[in-house]
Design a protein around this motif. Structure first.
Motif, PDB file in Angstrom:
ATOM      1  N   PRO A   1      67.366  82.447 -21.855  1.00 22.07           N
ATOM      2  CA  PRO A   1      68.178  83.600 -21.439  1.00 22.07           C
ATOM      3  C   PRO A   1      69.605  83.529 -21.965  1.00 22.07           C
ATOM      4  O   PRO A   1      70.187  84.553 -22.331  1.00 22.07           O
ATOM      5  CB  PRO A   1      68.167  83.523 -19.907  1.00 22.07           C
TER       6      PRO A   1
ATOM      7  N   PHE B   1      76.844  89.223 -26.382  1.00 24.12           N
ATOM      8  CA  PHE B   1      78.301  89.264 -26.343  1.00 24.12           C
ATOM      9  C   PHE B   1      78.902  89.108 -27.735  1.00 24.12           C
ATOM     10  O   PHE B   1      79.918  89.730 -28.049  1.00 24.12           O
ATOM     11  CB  PHE B   1      78.828  88.189 -25.393  1.00 24.12           C
TER      12      PHE B   1
ATOM     13  N   ILE C   1      69.133  79.184 -12.474  1.00 25.10           N
ATOM     14  CA  ILE C   1      68.738  78.542 -13.733  1.00 25.10           C
ATOM     15  C   ILE C   1      69.904  77.744 -14.310  1.00 25.10           C
ATOM     16  O   ILE C   1      69.716  76.679 -14.890  1.00 25.10           O
ATOM     17  CB  ILE C   1      68.244  79.595 -14.739  1.00 25.10           C
ATOM     18  N   ALA C   2      71.136  78.261 -14.120  1.00 25.31           N
ATOM     19  CA  ALA C   2      72.289  77.609 -14.734  1.00 25.31           C
ATOM     20  C   ALA C   2      72.698  76.353 -13.974  1.00 25.31           C
ATOM     21  O   ALA C   2      73.086  75.360 -14.583  1.00 25.31           O
ATOM     22  CB  ALA C   2      73.468  78.579 -14.802  1.00 25.31           C
ATOM     23  N   PHE C   3      72.651  76.403 -12.647  1.00 23.60           N
ATOM     24  CA  PHE C   3      73.079  75.260 -11.829  1.00 23.60           C
ATOM     25  C   PHE C   3      71.968  74.906 -10.848  1.00 23.60           C
ATOM     26  O   PHE C   3      72.098  75.162  -9.647  1.00 23.60           O
ATOM     27  CB  PHE C   3      74.357  75.607 -11.059  1.00 23.60           C
ATOM     28  N   PRO C   4      70.861  74.340 -11.341  1.00 23.29           N
ATOM     29  CA  PRO C   4      69.731  74.107 -10.431  1.00 23.29           C
ATOM     30  C   PRO C   4      70.072  73.175  -9.275  1.00 23.29           C
ATOM     31  O   PRO C   4      69.559  73.353  -8.179  1.00 23.29           O
ATOM     32  CB  PRO C   4      68.651  73.504 -11.339  1.00 23.29           C
TER      33      PRO C   4
ATOM     34  N   PHE D   1      70.379  83.885 -12.338  1.00 25.51           N
ATOM     35  CA  PHE D   1      71.192  83.249 -13.387  1.00 25.51           C
ATOM     36  C   PHE D   1      71.755  81.928 -12.882  1.00 25.51           C
ATOM     37  O   PHE D   1      71.661  80.901 -13.545  1.00 25.51           O
ATOM     38  CB  PHE D   1      72.326  84.193 -13.791  1.00 25.51           C
TER      39      PHE D   1
ATOM     40  N   ARG E   1      80.972  71.341 -14.382  1.00 27.92           N
ATOM     41  CA  ARG E   1      79.528  71.438 -14.501  1.00 27.92           C
ATOM     42  C   ARG E   1      79.164  72.437 -15.607  1.00 27.92           C
ATOM     43  O   ARG E   1      79.589  73.588 -15.560  1.00 27.92           O
ATOM     44  CB  ARG E   1      78.955  71.924 -13.184  1.00 27.92           C
ATOM     45  N   PRO E   2      78.404  72.004 -16.635  1.00 32.30           N
ATOM     46  CA  PRO E   2      78.043  72.954 -17.681  1.00 32.30           C
ATOM     47  C   PRO E   2      77.053  74.010 -17.168  1.00 32.30           C
ATOM     48  O   PRO E   2      76.275  73.753 -16.251  1.00 32.30           O
ATOM     49  CB  PRO E   2      77.408  72.079 -18.762  1.00 32.30           C
ATOM     50  N   VAL E   3      77.124  75.198 -17.763  1.00 34.45           N
ATOM     51  CA  VAL E   3      76.228  76.288 -17.373  1.00 34.45           C
ATOM     52  C   VAL E   3      74.923  76.111 -18.144  1.00 34.45           C
ATOM     53  O   VAL E   3      74.754  76.606 -19.239  1.00 34.45           O
ATOM     54  CB  VAL E   3      76.855  77.663 -17.679  1.00 34.45           C
ATOM     55  N   LEU E   4      74.007  75.391 -17.520  1.00 32.48           N
ATOM     56  CA  LEU E   4      72.774  74.961 -18.185  1.00 32.48           C
ATOM     57  C   LEU E   4      72.011  76.104 -18.839  1.00 32.48           C
ATOM     58  O   LEU E   4      71.353  75.926 -19.866  1.00 32.48           O
ATOM     59  CB  LEU E   4      71.881  74.273 -17.142  1.00 32.48           C
ATOM     60  N   VAL E   5      72.123  77.289 -18.265  1.00 29.10           N
ATOM     61  CA  VAL E   5      71.294  78.401 -18.727  1.00 29.10           C
ATOM     62  C   VAL E   5      71.577  78.742 -20.181  1.00 29.10           C
ATOM     63  O   VAL E   5      70.724  79.298 -20.872  1.00 29.10           O
ATOM     64  CB  VAL E   5      71.483  79.623 -17.804  1.00 29.10           C
ATOM     65  N   PHE E   6      72.767  78.390 -20.692  1.00 30.35           N
ATOM     66  CA  PHE E   6      73.079  78.762 -22.072  1.00 30.35           C
ATOM     67  C   PHE E   6      72.279  77.947 -23.079  1.00 30.35           C
ATOM     68  O   PHE E   6      72.103  78.367 -24.218  1.00 30.35           O
ATOM     69  CB  PHE E   6      74.579  78.646 -22.339  1.00 30.35           C
TER      70      PHE E   6
ATOM     71  N   ILE F   1      81.468  82.681 -11.184  1.00 30.91           N
ATOM     72  CA  ILE F   1      80.548  82.933 -12.303  1.00 30.91           C
ATOM     73  C   ILE F   1      79.462  83.903 -11.858  1.00 30.91           C
ATOM     74  O   ILE F   1      79.099  84.838 -12.583  1.00 30.91           O
ATOM     75  CB  ILE F   1      79.942  81.607 -12.813  1.00 30.91           C
TER      76      ILE F   1
ATOM     77  N   TYR G   1      83.274  95.558 -31.372  1.00 28.80           N
ATOM     78  CA  TYR G   1      84.590  95.889 -30.831  1.00 28.80           C
ATOM     79  C   TYR G   1      85.648  95.749 -31.919  1.00 28.80           C
ATOM     80  O   TYR G   1      86.495  96.628 -32.114  1.00 28.80           O
ATOM     81  CB  TYR G   1      84.895  94.958 -29.652  1.00 28.80           C
TER      82      TYR G   1
ATOM     83  N   ILE H   1      77.701  91.404 -16.531  1.00 32.58           N
ATOM     84  CA  ILE H   1      76.513  91.312 -17.374  1.00 32.58           C
ATOM     85  C   ILE H   1      75.388  92.191 -16.841  1.00 32.58           C
ATOM     86  O   ILE H   1      74.738  92.919 -17.592  1.00 32.58           O
ATOM     87  CB  ILE H   1      76.049  89.843 -17.503  1.00 32.58           C
TER      88      ILE H   1
ATOM     89  N   ILE I   1      72.019  86.354 -23.917  1.00 28.69           N
ATOM     90  CA  ILE I   1      73.316  86.774 -23.381  1.00 28.69           C
ATOM     91  C   ILE I   1      74.420  86.487 -24.398  1.00 28.69           C
ATOM     92  O   ILE I   1      75.255  87.341 -24.689  1.00 28.69           O
ATOM     93  CB  ILE I   1      73.588  86.062 -22.041  1.00 28.69           C
TER      94      ILE I   1
END
Lengths: 340, 210
Positions: free
Chosen positions: B186, B194, A135-138, A132, B177-182, A102, B201, A110, B190
């Protein structure tokens, strides 16, 4: 064109025979000491992280170039490999392969290709990916295994560990200082930080000496100039010195702040990225000072133990302004006086 | 333009979030779950239909110089009504959306449609435009909320009202593991980027084959 006697080419007219490939492979070479130290310190796990992130970055670059109908051979120009390697070096060694993938995706797709590829990205791709992931996987991004695994565990933590676990994780020196400065301060050994074989941390940040070696190589090869690293380290040292002199019990000394955390890898390899750093010397000094100040502010009073990645990204955003502001005066330039 | 086209343009051709890029504040802020996005979209739709109808009716009698304040008064009245209705009948959703319900007043979509469409067209067309645009907005928010919720939390909340909860578990947090940032800010930018790129597109693909 061939019928003309005098073909006028665009400037620059003087070439030093450098190319993207040469520069990037030199950066790659400069990172090798740090990579070796980390593989020695963390073992196979570090090699895995670095290999996955580097190869994945090149593969994602290839996919992106194919998708955008560009010349796919550009994925071998070394820039993607350097981005992947730098990303790998900023991660903990026990991180899972999925998270690395990722990270490489975020860095190449990105942070870089979405903006138009090499030379168009406003933010350093490797650091964007690192932040990224942070923040995503602290959780996984702040679990630091000890180098040399269990051999040092008893030494570092003062408890006897027998062979019951695969690895021992603990706080980084900066993290320990953040949690409880008074208690952690006497345990810090500057030698450990310099050689990096016994401190926990990201794969690439543990050995300040190896990074310094790489940085000197880059300076010698004139890949980077001295302005940014010196400004970053000096401004960190300046604030650290003041706070340390005022209250040595709660604030670590400047040498600790030099050698702990990612200051060296940031100052020499990340902040000096051609695409995202200012062009002119004055701009570089201001930029470097900004990175250093933000780093030390985050370290001393911020929410995170280490701030160099945030500091560099913030200053990346300021880079276009600095470039406009610090255009050097051409020789003999005079301001046109307005008639009044 | 035909009545059908006035209705459908909001979904794709003139989608308020993805083409006009209006209403970015609620689009980015409340889409932390699919249902929050849908709720926000529906609240905006109700206000949009009401304001389009009323403004289309009174457009002739408003002096040109004070038209924007007049529109705002109409919109604010409707938003206050929606706000109070939601607080009374859907308190959970109301507290989840919080400040962003009163902020519908300054949502550019509503003022934009009032100024650009409703004030120049008859009541029927204005109503159709409001329904189409509103549902297009709601659909976009729902899709964006779904993407963010699935990536950031591993679930998909389609409906939540009092005891009724329609929620799918896409994957288990323990396994993947979920991608917490979503779920965080931020991730909104993102994901929206997309989504926009994907729409453009498809549009480019359609144009080439047309």
């Amino acid at each position: 064109m061939e019928n003309r006697t005098f073909a006028v080419a665009n400037s620059p007219h003087v070439h030093d025979n450098s190319s993207i490939q040469k520069i990037m492979w030199n950066v790659f070479l400069a990172l090798i000491p740090a990579t070796f130290v980390s593989v020695y310190a963390f073992g196979f796990q570090a090699a895995r992280v670095i290999a996955v992130s580097t190869i994945a970055a090149v593969v994602f670059e290839y996919i992106a170039l194919l998708f955008m109908k560009r010349d796919w051979r550009a994925c071998f120009d070394g820039s993607a490999a350097v981005t992947g390697l730098l990303l790998g070096l900023t991660l903990p060694s026990n991180i899972s392969t999925g998270i690395i993938l990722i990270g490489s995706f975020v860095a190449i797709i990105i942070a870089k290709q979405v903006f138009g590829g090499l030379g168009h990205n406003p933010f350093n791709p490797a650091l964007t990916a690192r932040v990224f992931l942070l923040i995503a996987f602290p959780g996984p991004l702040t679990t630091w295994p000890l180098p040399r695994g269990l051999e040092n565990a008893s030494k570092f933590m003062g408890v006897a560990t027998t062979k019951v676990a695969d690895a021992v994780t603990t706080a980084t020196p900066l993290g320990a200082i953040k949690q409880n400065a008074v208690q952690a301060m006497p345990n810090i050994n500057i030698n450990d930080l310099v050689f990096g074989l016994q401190t926990p941390g990201s794969i690439g940040e543990i050995s300040a000496l190896a990074l310094l070696l790489g940085g000197i190589w880059l300076l010698y090869k004139k890949i980077i100039t001295w302005h940014i690293p010196v400004a970053v380290i000096a401004s960190v040292g300046f604030v650290a010195l003041i706070t340390w002199r005022i209250d040595p019990k709660h604030y670590a000394d400047p040498f600790f702040h030099f050698f702990a955390g990612g200051l060296f890898i940031g100052a020499f390899f990340m902040a000096t990225d051609y695409v995202t750093a200012p062009i002119f010397s004055t701009g570089k000094l201001i930029y470097g000072a900004g990175v250093g100040l933000l780093t030390i502010i985050i370290r001393l009073w911020g929410g995170y133990p280490e701030g160099i990645s945030f500091a560099i990204l913030i200053m990346n955003a300021v880079t276009p302004l600095l470039d406009r502001w610090t255009v050097p005066k051409p020789f003999g330039f005079q301001k046109v006086r307005s008639k009044s | 333009m035909s009545a059908g086209k006035e209705f459908t343009k909001g979904f794709w051709r003139e989608n308020p979030s993805l083409v006009l890029l209006l209403g970015m504040c609620p689009t980015l802020a409340v889409t932390t779950s699919a249902f929050n996005g849908l709720g926000m979209g529906m609240a905006t739709t109700v206000v949009l239909i009401g304001s389009n109808i009323i403004i289309s009716l009174i457009a002739g009698i408003i002096p040109k110089k004070v038209r924007i304040p007049s529109y705002i008064v109409v919109i604010a009245t409707l938003v206050t009504m929606v706000d109070m209705f939601m607080a009374a009948y859907a308190p959970d959703l109301h507290s989840a959306l919080g400040l962003f319900i009163p902020l519908i007043v300054v949502n550019c979509i509503i003022l934009g449609r009032a100024e650009a469409f409703a004030s120049k067209n008859s009541v029927g067309y204005a109503a159709l435009d409001g329904i189409g645009m509103g549902l297009g907005f709601a659909l976009t928010l729902f899709i964006l909320g779904s993407i963010r919720e699935v990536l950031g939390n591993g679930t998909l909340t389609v409906f939540k009202y009092k005891e009724v909860l329609l929620q799918f578990v896409v994957y288990h947090k323990e396994a993947i593991r979920p991608v917490l940032v979503f779920i965080l800010a931020p991730g909104a930018f993102i994901a929206l980027g997309f989504l926009l790129a994907f729409k453009n597109y498809i549009d480019g693909f359609k144009k080439k084959n047309a």
